[in-house]
Design an enzyme around this catalytic site. Structure first.
Site, PDB file in Angstrom:
ATOM      1  N   CYS A  83       0.827  -1.214   0.000  1.00 41.49           N
ATOM      2  CA  CYS A  83       0.000   0.000   0.000  1.00 41.49           C
ATOM      3  C   CYS A  83       0.858   1.261   0.000  1.00 41.49           C
ATOM      4  O   CYS A  83       1.891   1.332   0.666  1.00 41.49           O
ATOM      5  CB  CYS A  83      -0.928  -0.020   1.219  1.00 41.49           C
ATOM      6  N   CYS A  87       0.225   4.913   7.073  1.00 44.20           N
ATOM      7  CA  CYS A  87      -0.417   4.694   8.370  1.00 44.20           C
ATOM      8  C   CYS A  87       0.573   3.985   9.314  1.00 44.20           C
ATOM      9  O   CYS A  87       1.016   2.860   9.011  1.00 44.20           O
ATOM     10  CB  CYS A  87      -1.689   3.861   8.193  1.00 44.20           C
ATOM     11  N   CYS A 127     -16.522  -9.470   5.514  1.00 46.68           N
ATOM     12  CA  CYS A 127     -15.881  -8.172   5.245  1.00 46.68           C
ATOM     13  C   CYS A 127     -14.645  -8.371   4.376  1.00 46.68           C
ATOM     14  O   CYS A 127     -13.737  -9.118   4.746  1.00 46.68           O
ATOM     15  CB  CYS A 127     -15.428  -7.522   6.542  1.00 46.68           C
ATOM     16  N   CYS A 218     -19.565   1.677   8.899  1.00 43.69           N
ATOM     17  CA  CYS A 218     -18.775   0.994   9.919  1.00 43.69           C
ATOM     18  C   CYS A 218     -17.545   1.862  10.126  1.00 43.69           C
ATOM     19  O   CYS A 218     -16.713   1.979   9.216  1.00 43.69           O
ATOM     20  CB  CYS A 218     -18.397  -0.407   9.437  1.00 43.69           C
TER      21      CYS A 218
HETATM   22 FE1  SF4 Z   1      -2.852   1.223   3.381  1.00 42.51          FE
HETATM   23 FE2  SF4 Z   1      -3.234   2.652   5.606  1.00 42.51          FE
HETATM   24 FE3  SF4 Z   1      -5.125   0.928   4.734  1.00 42.51          FE
HETATM   25 FE4  SF4 Z   1      -2.766   0.049   5.747  1.00 42.51          FE
HETATM   26  S1  SF4 Z   1      -4.381   1.147   6.839  1.00 42.51           S
HETATM   27  S2  SF4 Z   1      -3.799  -0.726   3.959  1.00 42.51           S
HETATM   28  S3  SF4 Z   1      -1.331   1.600   4.973  1.00 42.51           S
HETATM   29  S4  SF4 Z   1      -4.413   2.770   3.714  1.00 42.51           S
END
Ligand code: SF4
Ligand code: SAM
Ligand code: DTB
Length: 343
Positions: A83, A87, A127, A218
């Site tokens: 990703c 985060c 989910c 949610c």
């Molecule tokens: Fe990507 Fe953030 Fe979702 Fe993790 S939580 S998959 S880093 S968008």
């Protein structure tokens, strides 16, 4: 010590008039009239003696729900790792060196086999999660097919695919999506310490898109990321004060994963987590509160306290997205010991 008398008793259809006359709240005269909660009022809940807080949460819980019924969802990561986002808690962010391997979008048949297994194990909702900043149109199309086929199996459908652009919520609705998961994660003032590649407002915009097409929301967050109690209360205030609070509120305990920036954060006192569940129950009396990530490392006694405090939903099955969850057999035994039945 805070004055706890400011914490108002809850009735979800009565506006918190004290907050209104003090100019702290905002009026909402729709069919979804709810209490407006100030952060101070929620902090005052956290500061109640533990027994008083739990009693109050359990009383609110019994006004709205069968106290022995717990909704059961099963999660599947349909697109894992790689990703683009940052985060700080997430093992799927490409920029952190974790053990998560990148995998392409799963094939429809494999998703359907996992959904069937979840259904056979007693889950009522399935989910599907994807490690995307948000879906591109070419990504969304196969996911729409997954949603409609899972729905046709008689399961409720939920997806968590990241930020949605104009028009995408409509497509999800048309495919038969029942719930969209998109978390605020934490209080606005702590958010920038955890994520920089998308804003709080981006998240609120996606939630608005979901609401506007009448997909159930949610939305919750993560506790134990080093936030203060005030910030835990701040997250709950954001959720509880939405024009219409989320139907489902996942409260995740941070699962610390080596290689992520939040690995090594001081562990949260488990009773503070229980207090957070209780405050969520009191402030969002009609929402399902999900005891979400973190159960694998949580003593059964603490999980039992969470159910007493008003948690009435869990993820069931050995895996969340990339990290572990209790064995299904252990959960069956726990439910039997506590006299809980799944819904
Ligand atoms: Fe990507 Fe953030 Fe979702 Fe993790 S939580 S998959 S880093 S968008
Ligand atoms: N990529 C999409 C997004 O971020 O919206 C969907 C998947 S994302 C993994 C869904 C949620 O899982 C995050 O918003 C976060 O609240 C939660 N989560 C992720 N990693 C976690 C962790 N290590 N501990 C607890 N919760 C976590
Ligand atoms: C949510 O609030 N928690 C779930 C679900 N929504 C998608 C995800 C928890 C993820 C825990 C870390 C992992 O397994 O990768």
């Amino acid at each position: 010590m805070q004055d706890t008398s400011t914490a108002t008793p809850t009735n979800p259809v009565i506006i918190n008039t004290d907050a209104l006359t003090q100019g702290k709240g905002q009026s909402c005269h729709t069919a979804y009239d709810v209490n407006r909660w100030s952060v101070d009022e929620i902090v005052a809940l956290f500061e109640l003696p533990f027994s008083d807080l739990i009693h109050r949460a359990q009383t609110v819980h019994r006004e709205h729900f069968d106290p022995n019924a717990v909704q059961v969802s099963t999660l599947l990561s349909i697109k894992t790792g790689g990703c683009s986002e940052d985060c700080g808690y997430c093992p799927q962010a490409a920029r952190y060196h974790t053990d998560v391997e990148n995998e392409p979008l799963m094939k429809l048949d494999d998703v359907l086999a996992a959904a069937q297994a979840a259904k056979d194990n007693g889950a009522s909702r399935f989910c599907m999660g994807a490690a995307w900043r948000g879906p591109k149109q070419r990504d969304l199309e196969p996911v729409l097919k997954m949603i409609s086929e899972v729905k046709a199996m008689g399961l409720e459908t939920c997806a968590t695919l990241g930020m949605l652009k104009e028009g995408q919520a409509e497509q999800l609705k048309d495919a038969g999506l029942d719930y969209y998961n998109h978390n605020l994660d934490t209080a606005p003032e702590f958010y920038g310490d955890v994520i920089t590649t998308r804003t709080y407002q981006d998240r609120l915009d996606t939630l608005d898109r979901v609401r506007s097409v009448d997909i159930n929301v949610c939305c919750g967050g993560i506790i134990g990321m080093g936030e203060s109690r005030n910030q835990r209360a701040g997250l709950l205030a954001q959720l509880a004060n939405m024009e219409r609070p989320p139907e489902s509120v996942p409260i995740n305990l941070l699962t610390q994963v080596e290689g992520t920036p939040l690995h090594g954060t001081d562990e949260l006192d488990p009773l503070e987590f229980v207090r957070t569940i209780a405050a969520a129950r009191i402030t969002m009396s009609q929402s399902f509160v999900r005891l979400s990530a973190g159960r694998q490392s949580m003593h059964e006694g603490i999980q039992a306290l969470c159910f007493i405090a008003g948690a009435n939903s869990i993820f069931y099955g050995e895996k969340l997205l990339t990290t572990g969850n209790p064995e299904a057999e252990a959960d069956r035994k726990l439910f039997a010991k506590l006299g809980i039945h799944s819904i």
